[in-house]
Scaffold this motif. Structure first.
Motif, short mmCIF file in Angstrom:
data_model
loop_
_atom_site.label_atom_id
_atom_site.label_comp_id
_atom_site.label_asym_id
_atom_site.label_seq_id
_atom_site.Cartn_x
_atom_site.Cartn_y
_atom_site.Cartn_z
N LEU A 169 -21.07 32.50 53.38
CA LEU A 169 -20.40 31.54 53.25
C LEU A 169 -19.30 31.25 53.09
N CYS A 170 -18.86 30.21 53.16
CA CYS A 170 -17.53 30.09 53.30
C CYS A 170 -16.49 30.79 51.83
N PRO A 171 -15.97 31.57 52.11
CA PRO A 171 -15.43 31.78 50.37
C PRO A 171 -14.12 30.91 49.99
N HIS A 172 -13.62 29.69 50.66
CA HIS A 172 -12.99 28.86 49.32
C HIS A 172 -13.66 27.59 49.37
N CYS A 173 -14.83 26.94 50.16
CA CYS A 173 -15.99 25.95 49.60
C CYS A 173 -17.06 26.49 49.20
N GLY A 174 -17.66 27.67 49.72
CA GLY A 174 -18.72 27.93 49.42
C GLY A 174 -20.20 27.24 50.20
N PRO B 50 -19.21 24.42 60.79
CA PRO B 50 -18.25 24.54 59.78
C PRO B 50 -17.76 23.78 59.42
N CYS B 51 -16.93 24.33 58.10
CA CYS B 51 -17.08 23.60 56.93
C CYS B 51 -15.90 22.68 56.75
N GLY B 52 -14.09 23.47 57.66
CA GLY B 52 -12.94 22.40 57.45
C GLY B 52 -11.68 22.81 57.26
N CYS B 53 -12.70 24.22 56.25
CA CYS B 53 -11.45 25.13 55.86
C CYS B 53 -10.97 25.59 56.39
N SER B 54 -11.91 27.57 57.35
CA SER B 54 -11.70 27.38 58.15
C SER B 54 -10.67 27.00 59.35
ZN LIG Z 1 -14.88 25.99 53.35
#
Ligand SMILES: [Zn+2]
Ligand SMILES: [Zn+2]
Length: 179
Positions: free
Chosen positions: A139-144, A151-155
């Protein structure tokens, strides 16, 4: 998984009884539950009791340790344990309890119950951190967001920020060299 071994205990040392296991009784659903158990169990009469040699296959319901998705994975348990009787098979008289308090016991109704042994061997056989697949992205540590789904965009933003900081640093160094 229980075996009535009164008859077995009256047989000569070395006698082996073979069981094919197919336990399909419904087991509780949810994390940590087992599917049906299959495999084989051999019970061998020993000097003191009964030596169980078991090979059991099951499926465990669990959760991926990285992305937390529900998963199930196969597990094979192989073990040998000696079970000691608590009453004499012929006379029904109580026998002295073994000095080793961890010993597995056959109860006074001559029932040999594998439940506890299966539980213990499961604990050692189960992976500490089960994964849905070896390269699970987690999971993305920022947005889960589950990164296996894309990809979620945070990275990307984070990388940009890091490059920007580096660029700034590089700029400072250049300035220092000039002065
Ligand atoms: Zn994210
Ligand atoms: Zn996963």
């Amino acid at each position: 998984m229980q075996f009535v071994v009164g008859q077995q205990l009256r047989e000569p040392v070395g006698t082996v009884t073979h069981y094919d296991i197919r336990e399909s009784k419904p087991l509780p659903q949810g994390e940590g539950s087992l599917s049906e158990l299959t495999g084989s169990v051999d019970l061998m009469r020993t000097d003191e009791g009964i030596l169980v040699s078991a090979t059991l296959h099951c499926t465990v319901a669990g959760r991926c340790s990285r992305c937390l998705t529900d998963i199930s994975y196969p597990l094979t348990l192989t073990f040998q344990e000696e079970y000691l009787p608590t009453v004499d098979a012929s006379t029904g008289e109580p026998l002295p309890l073994p000095t080793d308090s961890d010993a597995f016991l056959i109860d006074r109704h001559q029932v040999l119950d594998l439940t506890e042994a299966v539980r213990q061997y499961r604990l050692t056989a189960e992976p500490m951190q089960p994964l849905c697949k070896p390269d699970c992205l987690g999971l993305c540590p920022h947005c889960g967001y589950n990164l296996n789904e894309g990809p979620c965009g945070c990275s990307e933003q984070e990388t940009d920020a890091r490059w920007a900081a580096l660029a700034e640093l590089a700029g400072n160094i250049e300035q220092e060299q000039e002065s």
